[in-house]
Design a protein around this motif. Structure first.
Motif, PDB file in Angstrom:
ATOM      1  N   ASN A   1      77.821 -55.277  31.660  1.00  0.00           N
ATOM      2  CA  ASN A   1      77.259 -55.894  30.470  1.00  0.00           C
ATOM      3  C   ASN A   1      76.047 -56.694  30.940  1.00  0.00           C
ATOM      4  O   ASN A   1      76.205 -57.610  31.737  1.00  0.00           O
TER       5      ASN A   1
ATOM      6  N   ASP B   1      72.904 -59.084  30.179  1.00  0.00           N
ATOM      7  CA  ASP B   1      72.212 -59.961  29.225  1.00  0.00           C
ATOM      8  C   ASP B   1      70.711 -59.798  29.411  1.00  0.00           C
ATOM      9  O   ASP B   1      70.217 -59.735  30.539  1.00  0.00           O
TER      10      ASP B   1
ATOM     11  N   GLY C   1      80.307 -63.033  21.823  1.00  0.00           N
ATOM     12  CA  GLY C   1      79.927 -61.639  21.613  1.00  0.00           C
ATOM     13  C   GLY C   1      78.652 -61.481  20.811  1.00  0.00           C
ATOM     14  O   GLY C   1      78.031 -60.421  20.830  1.00  0.00           O
TER      15      GLY C   1
HETATM   16  C1  GAL Z   1      78.710 -61.336  25.850  1.00  0.00           C
HETATM   17  C2  GAL Z   1      77.432 -61.832  26.451  1.00  0.00           C
HETATM   18  C3  GAL Z   1      77.687 -62.926  27.399  1.00  0.00           C
HETATM   19  C4  GAL Z   1      78.608 -63.980  26.804  1.00  0.00           C
HETATM   20  C5  GAL Z   1      79.785 -63.377  26.045  1.00  0.00           C
HETATM   21  C6  GAL Z   1      80.622 -64.374  25.262  1.00  0.00           C
HETATM   22  O1  GAL Z   1      78.465 -60.291  24.955  1.00  0.00           O
HETATM   23  O2  GAL Z   1      76.794 -60.785  27.124  1.00  0.00           O
HETATM   24  O3  GAL Z   1      76.472 -63.505  27.816  1.00  0.00           O
HETATM   25  O4  GAL Z   1      77.862 -64.812  26.024  1.00  0.00           O
HETATM   26  O5  GAL Z   1      79.359 -62.382  25.172  1.00  0.00           O
HETATM   27  O6  GAL Z   1      79.953 -64.871  24.169  1.00  0.00           O
END
Ligand code: GAL
Length: 446
Positions: A328, A330, A95
Motif C-alpha cells: 500500500n 501513500d 482508509g
Molecule cells: C491507509 C493509508 C495509510 C493509513 C491507513 C489508516 O489506506 O494508506 O496511510 O492512513 O489507511 O487510515
C-alpha cells in the motif's frame, strides 16, 4: 550500516496496476461527469478564491491518529521551515473514504488543494479528469526515475508524466501481537490459519479477547484481505482481486475464506462496531486484546506510545501469508494551480516529499518504509527491517501483490462493491456461501 532497500523488489513487480486501472471504471465516468459539469464553475471560482494562495501549501489527508499525526507534523515542519505556510486539510476516517468524498466536493467547486493523498489506480482516474498538475520538471531535477523503483514511479505518472509524489511503502498483511497475553494463555505466535485459531481458542478459554477489531468497512476489508491471502494463497488472491475472476470470487476457496471470517467473528468483542483502528491497536498495547490484523500504520501507534518492537509487541506476517507482501503506497497527487506562486509552493512540497530526510522522518513515525530506494534504514526498527527484507523476497518470488482494501488493486467502484459485501457479511447472518455469490455479483455489477 544497514543497507537501504537498494535493489528494490519493485524492480521486478508484476505490472498489475497499469493493466488493471482502466479495466472497470464506472466510478471514473461518474466522477468525470460531476467534475466536467463543474468545470465552468471552477474557472470562475478560481479567479475569485484560491485556497492555496501565495506561499500556502494545503494538503488533504486522513492522518489523524497519534502516529499518523506525528508523521504529518514532519511534513508540516519541513514546509514551514522552507518559508511556506501549511494549511492542514485533515479529514478523519481510517482508509480515507471520508477524505476522498471531501476532496471531490472541493475539486468540483473549483477549489482544489495543493495536493491530496490519492493512491494507486485512483491517480489515473483523477488524471483523466484533467485536474492534476504535470510535475515532470521537479521529478527531473530530483532524479526521481533513478531513485524510485519503476513500478512505484509508474503509479505516480499519468500518461507518462509525473502527477504525484510517493511517500512510502506500507505492508498490509501484518498481525500485531501482545506476547505477554499469548504467554499467559499458553498460546504460541500463529504462523498459519490453523495455529491462529488454536491460539485464539486458548486466549478465549483463558478469558482474554483474542482479537482487536473495529467494525468499519476499512477494517473489515483489511481483515478479510489478509484472511483471504492466508486461506487461499497468492494465486487465489490474484485471480480473485486482480483478475476479478467470477468463478474464483464465488468458488469453494472463497467460501472457505468466509468460513474463516465467520469463525473469527467469535473472537471479536461486542464493542467492535464503529471502533477506530487505532483504538484497536491501543487495546493490543494495553493488554485488552491479544492480536490485531492491520497494516503497519499500526506500528506508528506503538512507536508514538514509546513501545518497542520485539519486546512490548510483535509484528509477524498475517497467518499463512509469510511469503507474500500486500503493499500500500501513500502518495500525494498534485492539483493544477492557477497562480505562479501557488505552483512554486507546490514544487516545494513535491521536492520536500521526495527528500531522503522527509522519507526517513515521516516513515519512522508512520510505520512504513521509504519509497526511495536509496534511503538508509539504519534508524528504522526491526519491523521496518523485516518489511524491507520481505518486500525484496516477495518481489523475487513474484508474491508481491497490491492491497485491494487500501485502494491499490482495483477501481473504486469495484473495491466499493467488494467491501460492501464483506462488511455486510461481518455485520449480518449472511452465510459464507451466499457471501461468496454476492461477491461475484457485486464485481459483475460494478
Ligand atoms: C491507509 C493509508 C495509510 C493509513 C491507513 C489508516 O489506506 O494508506 O496511510 O492512513 O489507511 O487510515
Amino acid at each position: 550500516m544497514v543497507r537501504a532497500n537498494v535493489n528494490s523488489p519493485f524492480r521486478k513487480a508484476p505490472a498489475t496496476h497499469a493493466a488493471h486501472a482502466g479495466s472497470k471504471r464506472p466510478s471514473a465516468a461518474r466522477l468525470r461527469l460531476t467534475v466536467l459539469t463543474a468545470a465552468a464553475m471552477a474557472a470562475v471560482a478560481l479567479s475569485a478564491t484560491t485556497p492555496s494562495h501565495a506561499g500556502e501549501v494545503e494538503v488533504l489527508h486522513w492522518w489523524t491518529s497519534g502516529g499518523e499525526a506525528r508523521a504529518a507534523q514532519a511534513l508540516r515542519d519541513m514546509i514551514t521551515a522552507q518559508g511556506d505556510t501549511w494549511k492542514d486539510y485533515a479529514v478523519a476516517g481510517g482508509g480515507g473514504d471520508n477524505a476522498l468524498t471531501a476532496l471531490k466536493t472541493r475539486v468540483v467547486s473549483g477549489q482544489p488543494p495543493t495536493a491530496a493523498q490519492i493512491k494507486g489506480p485512483q491517480i489515473q482516474e483523477w488524471g483523466a479528469e484533467g485536474v492534476l498538475a504535470n510535475i515532470d520538471a521537479i521529478a527531473t531535477d530530483g532524479n526521481w526515475n533513478a531513485v524510485l523503483p519503476p513500478a512505484i514511479a509508474s503509479i505516480m505518472k499519468y500518461q507518462g508524466h509525473y502527477v504525484a509524489a510517493p511517500i512510502n511503502v506500507h505492508r498490509v498483511n501484518w498481525l500485531w501481537v501482545n506476547p505477554a497475553m499469548l504467554a499467559q494463555a499458553g498460546a504460541t505466535v500463529p504462523t498459519t490459519m490453523a495455529s491462529f485459531f488454536e491460539a485464539a481458542d486458548k486466549l478465549k478459554a483463558a478469558g482474554m479477547l483474542p482479537l482487536a477489531h473495529g467494525g468499519d468497512p476499512m477494517q473489515d476489508a483489511t481483515l478479510f484481505e489478509s484472511v483471504a491471502l492466508g486461506v487461499g494463497g497468492v494465486d487465489f488472491y490474484r485471480k480473485a482481486f486482480i483478475e476479478l475472476d467470477a468463478a474464483t470470487l464465488s468458488g469453494p476457496t472463497m467460501v472457505a475464506v468466509f468460513d474463516a471470517m465467520q469463525r473469527i467473528k467469535g473472537y471479536i468483542d461486542k464493542g467492535s462496531p464503529g471502533r477506530d483502528w487505532n483504538l484497536g491497536t491501543v487495546m493490543v498495547m494495553n493488554g485488552k486484546a491479544a492480536m490485531q490484523f492491520m497494516g503497519d500504520w499500526a506500528k506508528g501507534e506503538f512507536t508514538a506510545a514509546g513501545k518497542v518492537a520485539g519486546t512490548d509487541y510483535l509484528c509477524v506476517p498475517a497467518p499463512g501469508t509469510a511469503g507474500a507482501f500486500t503493499y500500500n503506497i501513500d502518495s500525494l497527487a498534485m492539483f493544477t494551480q492557477s497562480s505562479p506562486q501557488a505552483r512554486s509552493s507546490q514544487a516545494h512540497l513535491a521536492t520536500a516529499v521526495m527528500s531522503p530526510e522527509f522519507q526517513t522522518v515521516f516513515n519512522l513515525n508512520k510505520g512504513s518504509i521509504p519509497a526511495r530506494i536509496d534511503v538508509p534504514l539504519d534508524r528504522f526498527d526491526a519491523c521496518a527491517q523485516q518489511s524491507s527484507a520481505d518486500l525484496r523476497a516477495a518481489s523475487s518470488a513474484q508474491t508481491l501483490i497490491p492491497s485491494f482494501s487500501h485502494k491499490m488493486a482495483m477501481s473504486p467502484a469495484v473495491e466499493g462493491g467488494i467491501v460492501d459485501v464483506v462488511s455486510r457479511f461481518m455485520h449480518s447472518s449472511l452465510s459464507p456461501k451466499a457471501a461468496a455469490a454476492q461477491l461475484a455479483a457485486a464485481v459483475k455489477a460494478s
